[in-house]
Scaffold this motif. Structure first.
Motif, PDB file in Angstrom:
ATOM      1  N   UNK A   1       0.870  -1.174   0.000  1.00 41.30           N
ATOM      2  CA  UNK A   1       0.000   0.000   0.000  1.00 41.30           C
ATOM      3  C   UNK A   1       0.904   1.220   0.000  1.00 41.30           C
ATOM      4  N   UNK A   2       0.712   2.090  -0.985  1.00 45.50           N
ATOM      5  CA  UNK A   2       1.440   3.360  -1.046  1.00 45.50           C
ATOM      6  C   UNK A   2       0.458   4.455  -0.664  1.00 45.50           C
ATOM      7  N   UNK A   3       0.488   4.855   0.615  1.00 46.30           N
ATOM      8  CA  UNK A   3      -0.544   5.727   1.154  1.00 46.30           C
ATOM      9  C   UNK A   3      -0.648   7.049   0.390  1.00 46.30           C
ATOM     10  N   UNK A   4       0.495   7.641   0.029  1.00 42.85           N
ATOM     11  CA  UNK A   4       0.431   8.935  -0.651  1.00 42.85           C
ATOM     12  C   UNK A   4      -0.247   8.834  -2.009  1.00 42.85           C
ATOM     13  N   UNK A   5      -0.068   7.700  -2.691  1.00 43.39           N
ATOM     14  CA  UNK A   5      -0.761   7.506  -3.961  1.00 43.39           C
ATOM     15  C   UNK A   5      -2.262   7.329  -3.733  1.00 43.39           C
ATOM     16  N   UNK A   6      -2.609   6.579  -2.679  1.00 41.13           N
ATOM     17  CA  UNK A   6      -4.021   6.395  -2.358  1.00 41.13           C
ATOM     18  C   UNK A   6      -4.700   7.708  -2.019  1.00 41.13           C
ATOM     19  N   UNK A   7      -4.039   8.543  -1.207  1.00 40.89           N
ATOM     20  CA  UNK A   7      -4.602   9.845  -0.856  1.00 40.89           C
ATOM     21  C   UNK A   7      -4.760  10.717  -2.098  1.00 40.89           C
ATOM     22  N   UNK A   8      -3.787  10.657  -2.989  1.00 40.05           N
ATOM     23  CA  UNK A   8      -3.850  11.432  -4.225  1.00 40.05           C
ATOM     24  C   UNK A   8      -5.060  11.021  -5.061  1.00 40.05           C
ATOM     25  N   UNK A   9      -5.317   9.716  -5.160  1.00 43.30           N
ATOM     26  CA  UNK A   9      -6.446   9.258  -5.964  1.00 43.30           C
ATOM     27  C   UNK A   9      -7.781   9.563  -5.300  1.00 43.30           C
TER      28      UNK A   9
END
Length: 315
Positions: free
Chosen positions: A198-206
Motif C-alpha cells: 500500500x502506497x498511502x500517498x498515492x491512495x490519498x492522491x487518488x
C-alpha cells in the motif's frame, strides 16, 4: 448498506461471495448518478483497498455533501486476495481475462457476468489496479484508443500524473474495463504503486481525484482540491522501454518520477559474486521516469523502467 452482488458454492459447504458497499445521499427524491469504485480483480494488487477505505471515510464524515450514489467493490477476487495470488486460486486464471462472462458458463464466467451486470449503468467506473511485485508505477490512467473521446475529459479530473492512451488489442477485449466501455458504461483504468503493498500517498492522491471527479459530475458539493494537470500521451513513440541486457541484481540510482537527460545513469546491474558491474542502465532519451524496477533480481530482457520523452512533457 452492504450487498452481495455475486455468489457461487464452493467445496466443503463454503460460499464465495462478492460484496459491495453502497453509500446513498440523504433525502434524495430523484434517482441520482452512480459512481462505482472497483478494485481487487487481481489478488496481489492491494493499493485500491486503502482507496476504498479512505474514500468511504471521507464521504461518511461529510455525508451532507453527497449528491450521488457511491458503490464500492473492494474485493472482486476475494480468493486471490486471501491467498495473495494474482489470479483465481485453483483455476490458474486471470480474472481480468474472462469478461463479459456468461450466466450459463462455469463458476468464474458466472461471477464475471453477475459483476458486470451489477456495475453496468454507472455514470462512471474506476477500475483500480496496482502494478505487479516487480515494478512501481506513478498514479496513471490507461485508456483504450477506441474510447478516448469520452474518457480523457473524465481522466483529467482524477488528479493522476499521467494519462496513457494505448492501442486497441484483442487481449483487452476480455477485460472488465473494455467490456464496460464497449457496452456504454464509462470505465477508467487506474494503475499505481506496486504489488502486495500500500502506497498511502498515492491512495490519498487518488481519493482527492475521485472526489474532484464527483464534484465535476455534480455528485459532490464538498471541498475538493484542484486536480493535477496530467501529461497525456497517445503515441507509442512517446514511451521508451528500458530492458536489462544481462541478468543480475538491479541497484537504482534515481527516484521515481524523476526528470532525466540522455546518458544519465538510472542504475546498475551487478554480480554480487564477482563484484562486477554487468550493465550501467542509462537513459536513452531526455524524459521522465514513470515506471521503475522494484524487485531487484533481473534476467536478460527484464523490464527495468519506462520513460516518457521530454517533447511529450512540454506539450
Amino acid at each position: 448498506m452492504i450487498k452481495t452482488v455475486a455468489e457461487v458454492a464452493l467445496p466443503v459447504d463454503e460460499v464465495l461471495r462478492i460484496k459491495k458497499r453502497r453509500i446513498l445521499p440523504d433525502g434524495s427524491e430523484s434517482v441520482p448518478k452512480r459512481i462505482s469504485i472497483v478494485t481487487g480483480i487481481h489478488g496481489d494488487e492491494l493499493e485500491g483497498q486503502y482507496v476504498c477505505f479512505e474514500l468511504a471515510r471521507q464521504i461518511e464524515e461529510n455525508k451532507k455533501c453527497l449528491k450521488g450514489i457511491v458503490d464500492i467493490y473492494p474485493a472482486m477476487n476475494p480468493l486471490g486476495i486471501d491467498s495473495v495470488i494474482r489470479g483465481i486460486p485453483a483455476f490458474d486464471l486471470d480474472m481480468n481475462r474472462i469478461f463479459p462472462g456468461n450466466t450459463e458458463g462455469n463458476m468464474t464466467e458466472l461471477l464475471a457476468a453477475n459483476i458486470l451486470k451489477d456495475v453496468s449503468g454507472s455514470a462512471v467506473v474506476l477500475d483500480i489496479h496496482a502494478s505487479n511485485i516487480y515494478l512501481t508505477e506513478i498514479p496513471q490512467i490507461r485508456i483504450n484508443r477506441l474510447h478516448k473521446e469520452e474518457l480523457v475529459p473524465l481522466a483529467k479530473h482524477c488528479n493522476v500524473d499521467f494519462v496513457w492512451i494505448h492501442e486497441a488489442s484483442t487481449v483487452l477485449e476480455s477485460t472488465f474495463a473494455y467490456s464496460l466501455n464497449h457496452a456504454g458504461t464509462p470505465c477508467l483504468v487506474v494503475e499505481m504503486g506496486v504489488g502486495m503493498r500500500i502506497t498511502k500517498e498515492y491512495g490519498d492522491q487518488l481519493v482527492d481525484g475521485i472526489l474532484g471527479l464527483m464534484h465535476y459530475m455534480g455528485m459532490w458539493t464538498g471541498e475538493t482540491k484542484a486536480p493535477r494537470k496530467p501529461i497525456v500521451s497517445e503515441n507509442a513513440e512517446d514511451v521508451c522501454f528500458l530492458n536489462a541486457a544481462s541478468g543480475g541484481l538491479f541497484i537504482p540510482d534515481v527516484k521515481h518520477w524523476e526528470k532525466l537527460c540522455k546518458g544519465d545513469r538510472i542504475g546498475r546491474i551487478i554480480d554480487p559474486l564477482s563484484g562486477q558491474v554487468l550493465q550501467n542502465v542509462e537513459s536513452p532519451v531526455d524524459g521522465i521516469l514513470f515506471t521503475i524496477r522494484e524487485y531487484p533480481i533481473v534476467d536478460e530482457g527484464s523490464l527495468i523502467g519506462r520513460l516518457l520523452k521530454k517533447e511529450v512533457m512540454a506539450v
